[in-house]
Design a protein around this motif. Structure first.
Motif, PDB file in Angstrom:
ATOM      1  N   PHE A  64      43.356  31.773   3.105  1.00  0.00           N
ATOM      2  CA  PHE A  64      43.324  30.586   2.245  1.00  0.00           C
ATOM      3  C   PHE A  64      41.969  29.887   2.165  1.00  0.00           C
ATOM      4  O   PHE A  64      41.781  29.019   1.324  1.00  0.00           O
ATOM      5  CB  PHE A  64      44.396  29.591   2.705  1.00  0.00           C
ATOM      6  CG  PHE A  64      45.789  30.138   2.593  1.00  0.00           C
ATOM      7  CD1 PHE A  64      46.438  30.197   1.375  1.00  0.00           C
ATOM      8  CD2 PHE A  64      46.442  30.648   3.709  1.00  0.00           C
ATOM      9  CE1 PHE A  64      47.719  30.725   1.266  1.00  0.00           C
ATOM     10  CE2 PHE A  64      47.720  31.184   3.614  1.00  0.00           C
ATOM     11  CZ  PHE A  64      48.356  31.227   2.392  1.00  0.00           C
ATOM     12  N   GLY A  65      41.053  30.219   3.038  1.00  0.00           N
ATOM     13  CA  GLY A  65      39.707  29.670   2.944  1.00  0.00           C
ATOM     14  C   GLY A  65      39.491  28.369   3.669  1.00  0.00           C
ATOM     15  O   GLY A  65      38.446  28.161   4.281  1.00  0.00           O
ATOM     16  N   SER A  66      40.456  27.459   3.618  1.00  0.00           N
ATOM     17  CA  SER A  66      40.308  26.159   4.267  1.00  0.00           C
ATOM     18  C   SER A  66      41.679  25.538   4.485  1.00  0.00           C
ATOM     19  O   SER A  66      42.682  25.977   3.892  1.00  0.00           O
ATOM     20  CB  SER A  66      39.457  25.211   3.409  1.00  0.00           C
ATOM     21  OG  SER A  66      40.156  24.849   2.223  1.00  0.00           O
ATOM     22  N   ARG A  67      41.715  24.513   5.332  1.00  0.00           N
ATOM     23  CA  ARG A  67      42.973  23.808   5.576  1.00  0.00           C
ATOM     24  C   ARG A  67      43.460  23.149   4.290  1.00  0.00           C
ATOM     25  O   ARG A  67      44.644  23.210   3.959  1.00  0.00           O
ATOM     26  CB  ARG A  67      42.780  22.752   6.661  1.00  0.00           C
ATOM     27  CG  ARG A  67      44.029  21.896   6.902  1.00  0.00           C
ATOM     28  CD  ARG A  67      43.738  20.747   7.844  1.00  0.00           C
ATOM     29  NE  ARG A  67      44.888  19.870   7.988  1.00  0.00           N
ATOM     30  CZ  ARG A  67      45.200  18.896   7.128  1.00  0.00           C
ATOM     31  NH1 ARG A  67      44.445  18.695   6.046  1.00  0.00           N
ATOM     32  NH2 ARG A  67      46.268  18.131   7.347  1.00  0.00           N
ATOM     33  N   ASP A  68      42.552  22.497   3.553  1.00  0.00           N
ATOM     34  CA  ASP A  68      42.951  21.824   2.320  1.00  0.00           C
ATOM     35  C   ASP A  68      43.540  22.811   1.318  1.00  0.00           C
ATOM     36  O   ASP A  68      44.522  22.504   0.626  1.00  0.00           O
ATOM     37  CB  ASP A  68      41.757  21.100   1.697  1.00  0.00           C
ATOM     38  CG  ASP A  68      41.358  19.862   2.483  1.00  0.00           C
ATOM     39  OD1 ASP A  68      42.153  19.414   3.342  1.00  0.00           O
ATOM     40  OD2 ASP A  68      40.256  19.340   2.250  1.00  0.00           O
ATOM     41  N   ALA A  69      42.939  23.990   1.218  1.00  0.00           N
ATOM     42  CA  ALA A  69      43.453  24.994   0.283  1.00  0.00           C
ATOM     43  C   ALA A  69      44.832  25.464   0.704  1.00  0.00           C
ATOM     44  O   ALA A  69      45.706  25.726  -0.146  1.00  0.00           O
ATOM     45  CB  ALA A  69      42.487  26.168   0.197  1.00  0.00           C
ATOM     46  N   LEU A  70      45.054  25.576   1.999  1.00  0.00           N
ATOM     47  CA  LEU A  70      46.371  25.983   2.500  1.00  0.00           C
ATOM     48  C   LEU A  70      47.405  24.903   2.189  1.00  0.00           C
ATOM     49  O   LEU A  70      48.512  25.207   1.704  1.00  0.00           O
ATOM     50  CB  LEU A  70      46.297  26.240   4.003  1.00  0.00           C
ATOM     51  CG  LEU A  70      47.625  26.505   4.726  1.00  0.00           C
ATOM     52  CD1 LEU A  70      48.376  27.660   4.091  1.00  0.00           C
ATOM     53  CD2 LEU A  70      47.365  26.785   6.207  1.00  0.00           C
ATOM     54  N   ILE A  71      47.071  23.655   2.445  1.00  0.00           N
ATOM     55  CA  ILE A  71      47.994  22.551   2.148  1.00  0.00           C
ATOM     56  C   ILE A  71      48.308  22.521   0.660  1.00  0.00           C
ATOM     57  O   ILE A  71      49.467  22.368   0.247  1.00  0.00           O
ATOM     58  CB  ILE A  71      47.393  21.203   2.598  1.00  0.00           C
ATOM     59  CG1 ILE A  71      47.140  21.186   4.109  1.00  0.00           C
ATOM     60  CG2 ILE A  71      48.315  20.056   2.188  1.00  0.00           C
ATOM     61  CD1 ILE A  71      48.356  21.355   4.954  1.00  0.00           C
TER      62      ILE A  71
END
Length: 224
Positions: A64-71
């Motif tokens: 997902f690349g980053s936590r924000d992208a996953l959220i």
């Protein structure tokens, strides 16, 4: 076969990697959804999500690349799933009588909450923030409800415009408020909460005066 003393130059097939335990996007999103539903967006860390998914932070970042992208991916998936569910319900109820159709829609919303409690909570928790997915959910569903209300009132000789939008917001708000407060905050029985939402919504539909709705249509815009 190579001659004696000569190296075997045939290409060797690469060893196959087992994909049995390789995490999928869907599985990782399930784990992230469960963590967010349990502790909220702000407290959902990559470590806690990785632990729930039985994987590593490295894997989460790789997918997902980053936590924000996953959220964001979790929210988009849950928003799309519930919206699609309700749109199908609205389509299925088109030939029902007015009150029966309203009951069917509300019961189906609570049925979704029963089937997908984690995703439902992700969408509704803290939904009063305008940027929250709960508001996006309302923005997606309200026009469909308003469209049905306009058709119903037109058949009864009362064409509506903005009044239908207002009534749609009110009716959807009743169900979402009851679901949020009873099911999410208090952990109440979903069936009992659904019965309350049906009773309250049908009471509004019976009591509302079409002329009150038309008055909203004719109100002049206010100057800020």
């Amino acid at each position: 076969m190579a001659e004696a003393g000569q190296p075997d130059r045939r290409a060797k097939a690469p060893a196959r990697r087992s994909t049995r335990n390789r995490p999928t996007d869907a599985g990782l999103l399930d784990a992230a959804c469960a963590v967010i539903a349990e502790v909220g967006v702000d407290r959902a860390t990559m470590d806690s999500i990785a632990q729930r998914a039985d994987t590593s932070r490295v894997t989460l970042y790789a997918h997902f690349g980053s936590r924000d992208a996953l959220i964001d991916a979790v929210i988009e998936r849950e928003l799309a799933a519930l919206t699609a569910w309700m749109f199908e319900i609205y389509d299925n109820g088109e030939t029902m009588r007015y009150g029966q159709r309203a009951r069917y829609s509300i019961e189906s919303l609570f049925d979704y909450a029963r089937r997908h409690p984690e995703g439902f909570r992700v969408l509704l928790d803290n939904r009063y923030d305008d940027s929250h997915p709960g508001r996006r959910l309302s923005a997606a569903l309200e026009p469909r409800i308003a469209e049905r209300l306009r058709a119903n009132y037109a058949e009864r000789g009362t064409p509506l415009h903005a009044g239908a939008d207002t009534l749609a917001t009110m009716l959807l708000g009743i169900s979402l408020d009851i679901a949020y407060r009873a099911v999410i905050l208090a952990g109440a029985d979903i069936g009992a909460a659904c019965d309350l939402a049906v009773t309250a919504s049908l009471a509004v539909l019976r009591a509302v005066d079409p002329e009150q709705l038309r008055a909203i249509d004719t109100c002049p815009p206010t100057t800020p």
